[in-house]
Motif scaffolding. Structure first.
Motif, short mmCIF file in Angstrom:
data_model
loop_
_atom_site.label_atom_id
_atom_site.label_comp_id
_atom_site.label_asym_id
_atom_site.label_seq_id
_atom_site.Cartn_x
_atom_site.Cartn_y
_atom_site.Cartn_z
N VAL A 1 10.21 10.41 -4.20
CA VAL A 1 11.38 9.75 -3.86
C VAL A 1 13.00 10.41 -4.27
O VAL A 1 13.67 10.60 -2.98
N PRO A 2 13.04 10.92 -5.20
CA PRO A 2 14.30 11.91 -5.47
C PRO A 2 14.31 12.98 -4.40
O PRO A 2 15.51 13.34 -3.86
N LYS A 3 13.27 13.74 -4.15
CA LYS A 3 13.25 14.83 -3.04
C LYS A 3 13.52 14.17 -1.90
O LYS A 3 14.69 15.00 -1.22
N GLY A 4 13.00 13.27 -1.48
CA GLY A 4 13.39 12.61 -0.15
C GLY A 4 14.54 12.27 0.13
O GLY A 4 15.27 12.41 1.38
N MET A 5 15.10 11.52 -0.94
CA MET A 5 16.65 10.89 -0.90
C MET A 5 17.87 12.24 -0.84
O MET A 5 18.34 12.32 0.18
N GLU B 1 7.80 2.01 -3.99
CA GLU B 1 6.53 1.48 -4.39
C GLU B 1 5.65 1.76 -3.45
O GLU B 1 4.35 1.51 -3.36
N GLU B 2 5.81 2.10 -2.01
CA GLU B 2 4.92 2.50 -1.28
C GLU B 2 4.89 4.12 -0.90
O GLU B 2 4.25 4.40 0.14
N THR B 3 5.21 4.82 -1.98
CA THR B 3 5.34 5.96 -1.72
C THR B 3 4.30 6.81 -2.81
O THR B 3 4.01 6.36 -4.03
N ALA C 1 0.58 -1.12 -0.05
CA ALA C 1 0.20 -0.10 -0.12
C ALA C 1 0.79 1.17 0.01
O ALA C 1 2.02 1.43 0.52
N GLU C 2 0.22 2.23 -0.78
CA GLU C 2 1.20 3.46 -0.67
C GLU C 2 0.97 4.26 0.70
O GLU C 2 -0.01 4.42 1.17
N LEU C 3 2.08 4.63 1.30
CA LEU C 3 2.05 5.06 2.55
C LEU C 3 2.67 6.48 2.86
O LEU C 3 2.38 7.42 3.53
N THR D 1 10.00 1.18 -7.56
CA THR D 1 9.91 -0.13 -7.11
C THR D 1 10.89 -0.47 -5.93
O THR D 1 11.65 0.11 -5.59
N SER D 2 10.15 -1.52 -5.18
CA SER D 2 11.07 -1.82 -3.97
C SER D 2 12.19 -2.25 -4.39
O SER D 2 13.23 -2.59 -3.25
#
Length: 490
Positions: free
Chosen positions: A267-271, A258-260, A25-27, A89-90
């Motif tokens: 994801v790029p911003k978070g990293m 995959e859960e974002t 699930a997206e979380l 993807t995970s």
């Protein structure tokens, strides 16, 4: 040879080929990813690594070492950001490699990630136990059998955190937010109080004359030059390799793609944000550490605690202990999450038993593989001298970094049509620099580490040839559309 180099089509990397590709699930949202990154990158090492490297390797130049390591990791982070935005993807580097280079290389990277994440979880758990016992002793409590108590604490913390991950990502995320916030408060106190006790004279000119050590060369670079050195520019760059261990973890953020929600952008911003914040925090603590006491007087056992005792701020020892315990707790938690997602991806691709990719209907998490990872972490932490194997964690990670950087260049040429939520600027220059920086960090690791890594990878290749190659989903025949019969033609 063509069978082991078969590549996963990009459309299937994030598609429904396995029936489980989107079962998580997206979380996560952008802020959650920053917390995830800080949770794994900022551990107990923030209170010790600067002091130890300053005292033994780089002197006040350790501040430059942190900057160099941060830049090297940022280059790798940019490469991860592009591939994660293209294939959310995970599997992270494992899946990227599967699509770009082929199955056998994907297995090799997956096997390296298993080494990195599983061993790291055990290393950190072992360190957590020792630091927790030390924190208890610092409160004046007598610990009769420290080894036994440490073993018990390691068992308890891994069981608890494995249970949290198995029960659901949402529970783990809430716990992570609380613990990361608390440890950032502790680190903030260290920086603020430490700044008040800085003596500028301790910085010198950030350069200490190089010293030739009377020990046999150990790293690849030392073997090439025929001698071991400390301090000087050689020491500053050597310390950067050791410090890179502290920054490792931003890549784990990619396993949450995959859960974002809106992963190609988030994801790029978070990293990138989590790595930049962690780098600033590490440099700030390094400035405080080196500025409070001369590098020649730093204690290797408890660098920061001894520094605060030297300036009369004994009460800060308890703040440091609390920050260290919380810091390592979040590291273990995120490592288990990251390892779970990588093995989950490998299992649903058939390279390891597919039963491990089963997702719990009740908790919506890959519970089976989580329990396997927790059990393995306990066995390694309790029965293997993992604290002597930290460099294996580093080399496994750097190996994946090199493939990801190369993957950006190759994918730009082979698959320019793929939609990217983020693009590495100045490609192929920056990905090329990332590979060079990664190689430099790797040659500063011990020859013995390279030997053990080679044995691990050789064993992994054997496992692939005996199991993964035959059970891979890509090895199964694919249905082809039926040709129309003559009576259906007009």
């Amino acid at each position: 040879m063509s069978t082991i180099l078969r590549r996963l089509p990009p459309s299937e990397a994030t598609g429904l080929r396995t029936g489980a590709r989107h079962s998580l699930a997206e979380l996560y949202r952008p802020a959650d990813l920053v917390v995830l990154g800080l949770g794994v990158m900022i551990g107990a090492g923030i209170f010790s690594i600067a002091g130890r490297q300053a005292a033994s390797t780089a002197g006040p130049g350790v501040i430059l070492s942190f900057m160099i390591a941060g830049i090297a990791c940022l280059l790798a982070c940019l490469c991860y950001a592009e591939l994660s935005s293209t294939m959310p993807t995970s599997g992270s580097a494992y899946t990227f490699t599967y699509v770009i280079f082929g199955e056998v290389w994907a297995w090799i990277i997956g096997w390296a990630l298993i080494l990195e994440l599983q061993l790291a979880a055990a290393v950190v758990a072992r360190a957590w136990g020792e630091i927790a016992v030390g924190a208890i002793a610092n409160f004046g409590v007598t610990v009769p059998n420290r080894g036994l108590v440490s073993d018990l604490l390691v068992f308890v913390i891994v069981v608890v955190l494995t249970g949290i991950v198995a029960l659901g990502a949402r529970i783990g995320l809430r716990a992570l937010w609380i613990m990361v916030s608390a440890k950032l408060l502790a680190i903030g106190a260290v920086i603020v109080v430490g700044l008040a006790h800085i003596d500028v004279a301790n910085f010198g000119d950030f350069y200490v004359r190089p010293v030739t050590l009377s020990v046999a060369p150990q790293t690849v670079l030392e073997v090439v030059f025929g001698e071991s050195q400390a301090f000087g520019w050689f020491g500053i760059f050597a310390a950067a390799s050791a410090i890179a261990f502290a920054y490792i973890g931003f890549d784990i953020v990619a396993t949450s793609a995959e859960e974002t929600v809106n992963a190609p952008k988030a994801v790029p911003k978070g990293m990138i944000r989590s790595l930049v914040i962690a780098t600033v925090i590490y440099i700030a603590v390094a400035v405080v550490m080196v500025g409070m006491v001369s590098y020649t007087k730093i204690s290797l056992e408890a660098p920061l605690s001894s520094a605060f005792r030297a300036v009369g701020a004994d009460w800060m020892v308890h703040v440091i202990d609390a920050g260290a315990v919380l810091g390592l707790t979040t590291v273990i938690l995120v490592l288990i999450v990251g390892q779970t997602r990588v093995l989950f991806s490998m299992a649903r691709d058939g390279l390891i038993p597919r039963r491990l990719a089963a997702v719990s209907r009740r908790y919506h998490t890959p519970t089976r593989v989580t329990l396997v990872i927790g059990f393995a972490a306990i066995v390694l932490a309790e029965f293997v001298p993992v604290l002597t194997m930290q460099e294996l964690v580093v080399i496994g990670t750097l190996f994946a970094f090199a493939f990801v950087a190369a993957g950006v260049i190759v994918m730009r040429r082979r698959m320019p049509y793929l939609e990217r939520g983020f693009r590495v600027p100045l490609s192929p220059l920056l990905p090329g620099l990332s590979m060079v920086a990664t190689l430099w960090l790797m040659v500063n690791l011990r020859v013995l580490t390279w030997a053990w890594f080679a044995l691990w990878m050789a064993f992994g290749l054997l496992v692939y040839l005996l199991y993964g190659r035959r059970h891979s989903l890509l090895a199964r025949p694919r249905p082809t559309p039926d040709k129309p019969h003559g009576r259906h033609r007009r």
